[in-house]
Write an enzyme that holds these catalytic residues in place. Sequence first.
Site, PDB file in Angstrom:
ATOM      1  N   LYS A   1      33.649  10.561  54.140  1.00  0.00           N
ATOM      2  CA  LYS A   1      33.045  10.433  52.805  1.00  0.00           C
ATOM      3  C   LYS A   1      33.703   9.294  52.021  1.00  0.00           C
ATOM      4  O   LYS A   1      34.830   8.887  52.326  1.00  0.00           O
ATOM      5  CB  LYS A   1      33.177  11.759  52.046  1.00  0.00           C
ATOM      6  CG  LYS A   1      34.605  12.176  51.773  1.00  0.00           C
ATOM      7  CD  LYS A   1      34.682  13.631  51.286  1.00  0.00           C
ATOM      8  CE  LYS A   1      36.126  13.975  50.992  1.00  0.00           C
ATOM      9  NZ  LYS A   1      36.349  15.425  50.944  1.00  0.00           N
TER      10      LYS A   1
ATOM     11  N   ARG B   1      34.467  26.345  43.914  1.00  0.00           N
ATOM     12  CA  ARG B   1      33.987  25.006  43.599  1.00  0.00           C
ATOM     13  C   ARG B   1      32.547  24.891  44.100  1.00  0.00           C
ATOM     14  O   ARG B   1      31.652  24.548  43.369  1.00  0.00           O
ATOM     15  CB  ARG B   1      34.897  23.968  44.285  1.00  0.00           C
ATOM     16  CG  ARG B   1      34.635  22.553  43.891  1.00  0.00           C
ATOM     17  CD  ARG B   1      35.631  21.589  44.522  1.00  0.00           C
ATOM     18  NE  ARG B   1      35.514  21.508  45.972  1.00  0.00           N
ATOM     19  CZ  ARG B   1      36.134  20.595  46.718  1.00  0.00           C
ATOM     20  NH1 ARG B   1      36.934  19.710  46.164  1.00  0.00           N
ATOM     21  NH2 ARG B   1      35.976  20.574  48.029  1.00  0.00           N
TER      22      ARG B   1
ATOM     23  N   TYR C   1      48.431 -12.418  31.086  1.00  0.00           N
ATOM     24  CA  TYR C   1      47.983 -11.817  29.823  1.00  0.00           C
ATOM     25  C   TYR C   1      49.157 -11.248  29.041  1.00  0.00           C
ATOM     26  O   TYR C   1      49.988 -10.531  29.590  1.00  0.00           O
ATOM     27  CB  TYR C   1      46.972 -10.699  30.092  1.00  0.00           C
ATOM     28  CG  TYR C   1      45.608 -11.218  30.463  1.00  0.00           C
ATOM     29  CD1 TYR C   1      44.834 -11.912  29.540  1.00  0.00           C
ATOM     30  CD2 TYR C   1      45.090 -10.998  31.734  1.00  0.00           C
ATOM     31  CE1 TYR C   1      43.572 -12.382  29.879  1.00  0.00           C
ATOM     32  CE2 TYR C   1      43.836 -11.460  32.086  1.00  0.00           C
ATOM     33  CZ  TYR C   1      43.076 -12.151  31.148  1.00  0.00           C
ATOM     34  OH  TYR C   1      41.842 -12.610  31.488  1.00  0.00           O
TER      35      TYR C   1
ATOM     36  N   MET D   1      42.172  -8.914  36.581  1.00  0.00           N
ATOM     37  CA  MET D   1      41.021  -8.338  37.293  1.00  0.00           C
ATOM     38  C   MET D   1      40.998  -8.804  38.741  1.00  0.00           C
ATOM     39  O   MET D   1      40.748  -8.020  39.656  1.00  0.00           O
ATOM     40  CB  MET D   1      39.716  -8.732  36.591  1.00  0.00           C
ATOM     41  CG  MET D   1      38.515  -7.994  37.130  1.00  0.00           C
ATOM     42  SD  MET D   1      36.973  -8.485  36.354  1.00  0.00           S
ATOM     43  CE  MET D   1      37.172  -7.863  34.693  1.00  0.00           C
TER      44      MET D   1
HETATM   45  C1  LIG Z   1      37.335  15.906  51.951  1.00  0.00           C
HETATM   46  C2  LIG Z   1      37.060  17.156  52.707  1.00  0.00           C
HETATM   47  C3  LIG Z   1      37.760  17.460  53.900  1.00  0.00           C
HETATM   48  C4  LIG Z   1      38.892  16.617  54.432  1.00  0.00           C
HETATM   49  O1  LIG Z   1      40.095  16.890  53.775  1.00  0.00           O
HETATM   50  P1  LIG Z   1      41.445  16.128  54.190  1.00  0.00           P
HETATM   51  O2  LIG Z   1      42.472  16.738  53.315  1.00  0.00           O
HETATM   52  O3  LIG Z   1      41.233  14.690  53.889  1.00  0.00           O
HETATM   53  O4  LIG Z   1      41.651  16.374  55.641  1.00  0.00           O
HETATM   54  C5  LIG Z   1      37.369  18.585  54.601  1.00  0.00           C
HETATM   55  N1  LIG Z   1      36.375  19.393  54.149  1.00  0.00           N
HETATM   56  C6  LIG Z   1      35.713  19.145  52.998  1.00  0.00           C
HETATM   57  C7  LIG Z   1      34.640  20.087  52.557  1.00  0.00           C
HETATM   58  C8  LIG Z   1      36.044  18.041  52.233  1.00  0.00           C
HETATM   59  O5  LIG Z   1      35.378  17.802  51.085  1.00  0.00           O
END
Ligand SMILES: *Cc1c(COP(=O)(O)O)cnc(C)c1O
Length: 332
Positions: free
Chosen positions: A33, A116, A246, A287
């Site tokens: 992700k 969550r 800056y 930046m």
């Molecule tokens: C991000 C995520 C993971 C991975 O977690 P890590 O700590 O990076 O291994 C696993 N399951 C879900 C649902 C996540 O959102």
Amino acid sequence: MAYIILDRQALVHNLQLIAQKAGGKERIAAVLKDNAYGHGLKIFGTLLKEWGITKAVVRTIAEAMAIQDIFEDIIVLADIPDRVYPFSFALNDLETLERFPPKSMIELKIDTGMHRNGIAMEQIEEAIGRIVEKGLRLRGAFTHFRSADVLGSELFWQERNWQEAKERIERACRSYNIARPRLHSQNSAALFRQGLKDDFARVGIAMYGYLEMDRVFEQPPLEPVLSLWAKRLSKRKLKKGERVGYGGVFEAAKDMVVSTYDAGYGDGIFRSQRYTKDKEILGRVSMDSIVVEGDEKEICVFDDAKELAHSLGTISYELLVKLNPSIARFVR
Ligand SMILES: *Cc1c(COP(=O)(O)O)cnc(C)c1O
């Protein structure tokens, strides 16, 4: 622009440690992700495929589409399909079930205590009933632990709930006469703490070379995969008393040679970063540039995201995902 190097050997080393812990590469679902935690979704996915990973976990349909030729098995964590896709979708809430087109593949998320996402334990039977009734396919069921990385009894409490959830899922599947879905719960920290408990683990941060677990746990010798580099844009001589950048917050205490490099907070580095890997940053981060002493052609901005993140009051995850997706990424 700055550029990113991905160290193939470090990645292979990490994957070997993870596979050892999980009991095989087929027991790893790679969490990609947010642009593979800033590493670059497609380039990192390709490296994983070459090593033999077949399962990926992403956040959105767009991410899944970008890697559909690389992985045969993709789970989407946070999107709702507008048509049937060859991916499976986390069901995060029972109400959204109505929006899934028939034949969609579902990865049923159970809320075992993190509160969550996911359906309540008491909704398992109803959810499976509705999935069957609507002509959806129950491909997997999973949960997520809120405290896998900290010492304490929390993980055990949540695991007990997951155990009960699994039994309820199996019972419901038997009564509806459908196959038991694949089951998964562990992230990197849980896997390294407990060994594999289900069909596979969803591993993110450990692949990239980090774990943010309490120190009391044994730390596997993971190696950072990503480093950020910047090229020299210009060079100048500063006289004692001249100021840089800056606000002129850095003042030269002596005559010195300084150079400007093409990495700044537009690339995702933090404005509060005070040091590159080897040098003090002189004055404010701009930046698109930083100034350091010397005249090397290139400098390493960082190669240990955890150490830098902790010095900035955050964690490796945040530092990595903020890296601008348009930075060029290379494998070495
Ligand atoms: C991000 C995520 C993971 C991975 O977690 P890590 O700590 O990076 O291994 C696993 N399951 C879900 C649902 C996540 O959102």
